[in-house]
Enzyme design. Structure first.
Site, PDB file in Angstrom:
ATOM      1  N   HIS A   1       7.718  -2.363   2.351  1.00 42.50           N
ATOM      2  CA  HIS A   1       7.576  -0.874   1.865  1.00 42.50           C
ATOM      3  C   HIS A   1       8.796  -0.305   1.824  1.00 42.50           C
ATOM      4  CE1 HIS A   1       3.544  -2.127   3.271  1.00 42.50           C
ATOM      5  NE2 HIS A   1       3.830  -1.870   4.423  1.00 42.50           N
TER       6      HIS A   1
ATOM      7  N   HIS B   1       0.924  -1.283   0.049  1.00 37.64           N
ATOM      8  CA  HIS B   1       0.068  -0.044  -0.003  1.00 37.64           C
ATOM      9  C   HIS B   1       0.871   1.257   0.013  1.00 37.64           C
ATOM     10  CE1 HIS B   1       0.622   0.009   4.123  1.00 37.64           C
ATOM     11  NE2 HIS B   1       0.298   1.297   4.372  1.00 37.64           N
TER      12      HIS B   1
END
Ligand code: BG6
Length: 463
Positions: A230, A168
Site C-alpha cells: 500500500h 485496495h
C-alpha cells in the site's frame, strides 16, 4: 424502429479461499454493496475453499456479509450460489470446478501467495473459459524472484490486462484526491519537487491489533503487510511525473517509473529502517496482550508490528528528499496521513519575529479524508510575530467500501488502478535490502506498549 435491449452479460465470480476471513469481511460485503449500487449488474457467485462447508453454511456466510454492508436484500439478486470444498492446487479438482463455467469469469484468489502460485501452475493444464480474469490479493509473491516467477506463470495464462493485482488503497478516494490536489492547483503543482519540498512522510498507524490474523500476519509483518504494498503505491502516486491520461497505460507507466527510481536512503538499510513490536497495553480501555502472547504467534519469527523505512526517489525532481514510510498496529491513535513539509523560505524580513522551521506543511488525511495546509502567518496582538495557522477541510468521501470500488473495477475489466507486474516486482526490489538486514539481525527489534505512539525514542528522532 425496434429497440433491442441487450441484457448485460452475467459474470461468474469464483472466489478461491471462500471460507476465509478476507472473503467474509471484505469481498462479500463489497459484492453486496456493488449489486445495490448497480441494479443492472448480474453476477453468479461461486465459492471454493479448503473447509468442509455445507451449502447452508455458505449461504449463511453470504447473507451475514451482505447484511454487514446493509445489502441483505441483494442476496436474492444472486440466484443460486454454490460452495465447493476443493484443493485448488490440484489439476483434476480445478477442471471439475471450471467444467460448467462459461465466460466471462473472474477468478478471485483470496488465498496466501504460495497457494496462488501453486494454483496458477496447475491452471496451465486446465482449459480456461473465454474472458477469464485473474484477481489476486497481495502479497504478490514473497520476494522479487518469486514475484517474477508468479508474473511469468500468469502471463502464460492470460494477457496482462486480464490480471488484477488488487491493492485496495488504490480503490480509495484518497488516491484520486492526491491526483487532484497535485495537478489541479497553481499553489501546489509548481512546488512539487526537491526545490521546495523538504520531506515527505506517508504514515498509516492503526489502533487495530492482530485481530486473529496470526496465520498470515506473523509471516508478513508490518513491512510486507503495509509498506511493500500500500504505502509504496501511495509513494508512487505522490512522486510520479504527470501522466498524459489516467488510463491503464499512462497512469501505470508513470507509477512504475517512479518506483524504478526509488531506493532505500543512501542504500543503507541499517540506518534507513527501524522496526518494533508491541508489548501488553491498553487501547481505548481494552487490555491487549503482548504480540508474542497472541494466539498463533511464533515469537522466534521476530515479526515486527511497526515498521519505518526512508526512501529516495532518484530523479531530477526528487533527489535529496527523504520519503519516510511508516505503518504499525496497536498504536494509541489511528493516524493515516501524508505530510509534505516545505523548505523554509530563503529570507524573511528583519521586522518579523520567530523564524519558522519550515515553509509550511501540506497534510492529506488518508482516512478520514481531509486536507490541511499549515501556514506561517502573523497578525494579532503582536502583528509582526509569526505563528502557525491551519486551513483544514474534509474531502469528499465515498460511501462505498474501498473493496466495492476494487470489485467494480475487476468486474468491469478496468485495470488502471490495479498493480502492474513490473510495479509489484519493483516494490519487492525496494524493500529487499531492509528485509535482508532485519534477517541478519542488523537492526534491533524495539518494543512499544500497545496503546502508545510507538517506541518513545521514535517520537523525537528520525531514522
Ligand atoms: C490490509 C492489511 O491490506 O490493509 C491490514 O493486511 C490493514 O493489516 C489494512 O489493517 C489497512 O487498510 P484499511 O483500509 O482496512 O484501513
Amino acid at each position: 424502429m425496434v429497440i433491442v435491449k441487450t441484457m448485460a452479460k452475467t459474470t461468474t465470480l469464483l472466489i478461491f479461499g471462500a471460507s476465509g476471513d478476507l472473503t467474509s469481511r471484505l469481498l462479500l460485503p463489497a459484492l453486496g454493496q456493488l449489486l445495490k449500487r448497480d441494479p443492472d449488474r448480474q453476477v453468479t457467485l461461486r465459492g471454493a475453499g479448503t473447509d468442509p462447508w455445507s451449502a447452508r453454511r455458505w449461504g449463511d456466510a453470504v447473507r451475514a456479509s451482505f447484511a454487514s454492508a446493509d445489502a441483505a436484500d441483494m442476496v436474492d439478486r444472486l440466484g443460486e450460489t454454490t460452495y465447493t470444498q476443493a484443493d485448488i492446487t490440484d489439476v483434476a479438482e480445478l477442471k471439475k470446478l471450471l467444467a460448467d463455467i462459461h465466460g466471462p469469469l473472474v477468478m478471485y484468489f483470496a488465498v496466501p501467495p504460495a497457494v496462488t502460485m501453486a494454483a496458477c501452475t496447475a491452471l496451465q493444464d486446465v482449459p480456461l473459459p473465454q474472458d477469464t480474469v485473474f484477481a489476486l490479493e497481495k502479497p504478490f509473491g514473497g520476494n522479487e524472484d518469486s514475484a517474477k516467477t508468479l508474473n511469468a506463470t500468469l502471463r502464460a495464462l492470460v494477457p496482462e490486462n486480464k490480471i488484477f493485482r488488487v491493492d485496495h488503497f488504490l480503490g480509495r478516494p484518497t488516491l484520486l484526491n492526491i491526483l487532484g490536489v497535485r495537478f489541479a492547483n497553481r499553489l501546489v503543482e509548481p512546488i512539487w519537487s526537491a526545490d521546495h519540498v523538504q520531506s515527505v512522510l506517508v504514515r498509516y498507524d492503526e489502533s487495530l491489533a492482530l485481530e486473529g490474523r496470526a496465520r498470515y500476519y506473523d509471516k508478513a509483518g508490518a513491512l510486507v503487510d503495509m509498506i511493500q504494498s500500500h504505502l509504496l503505491q501511495v509513494l508512487a502516486v505522490l512522486a510520479m511525473e504527470e501522466p498524459v491520461d489516467l488510463d491503464e497505460v499512462d497512469l501505470r507507466d508513470a507509477k512504475s517509473a517512479a518506483l524504478r527510481a526509488t531506493h532505500i536512503w543512501e542504500d543503507n538499510p541499517v540506518r534507513a529502517s527501524r522496526r518494533a513490536r508491541y508489548t501488553a497495553g491498553t487501547i481505548d480501555g481494552r487490555p491487549l496482550p503482548s504480540y508474542v502472547d497472541e494466539e498463533g504467534v511464533d515469537p522466534s519469527l521476530d515479526t515486527e508490528t511497526l515498521a519505518e523505512i526512508v526512501c529516495e526517489v532518484r530523479t531530477s525532481r526528487w533527489t535529496g528528499v527523504p520519503f519516510t514510510l511508516r505503518s504499525g498496529k496497536a498504536l494509541g491513535e489511528k493516524k493515516a496521513q501524508i505530510v509534505v513539509t516545505l523548505r523554509p523560505v530563503r529570507h524573511i524580513p528583519e521586522g518579523l519575529s520567530g523564524k519558522p522551521a519550515d515553509g509550511g506543511v501540506l497534510r492529506i488525511g488518508l482516512s478520514p479524508d481531509r486536507i490541511e495546509l499549515e501556514l506561517n502567518v502573523n497578525g494579532g496582538d503582536d502583528p509582526f510575530a509569526l505563528r502557525r495557522e491551519v486551513l483544514s477541510t474534509k474531502l469528499g468521501s465515498s460511501t462505498l467500501l474501498a473493496y466495492t470500488e476494487v470489485l467494480s473495477q475487476v468486474l468491469d475489466g478496468d485495470v488502471a488502478l490495479s498493480v502492474r507486474a513490473d510495479a509489484a516486482e519493483e516494490c519487492w526490489r525496494i524493500i529487499e535490502p531492509v528485509l535482508d538486514a532485519w534477517k541478519r539481525g542488523d537492526v534491533p527489534l524495539e518494543e512499544y506498549a500497545a496503546g502508545s505512539d510507538g517506541p518513545a525514542e521514535w517520537a523525537t528522532s528520525t531514522v
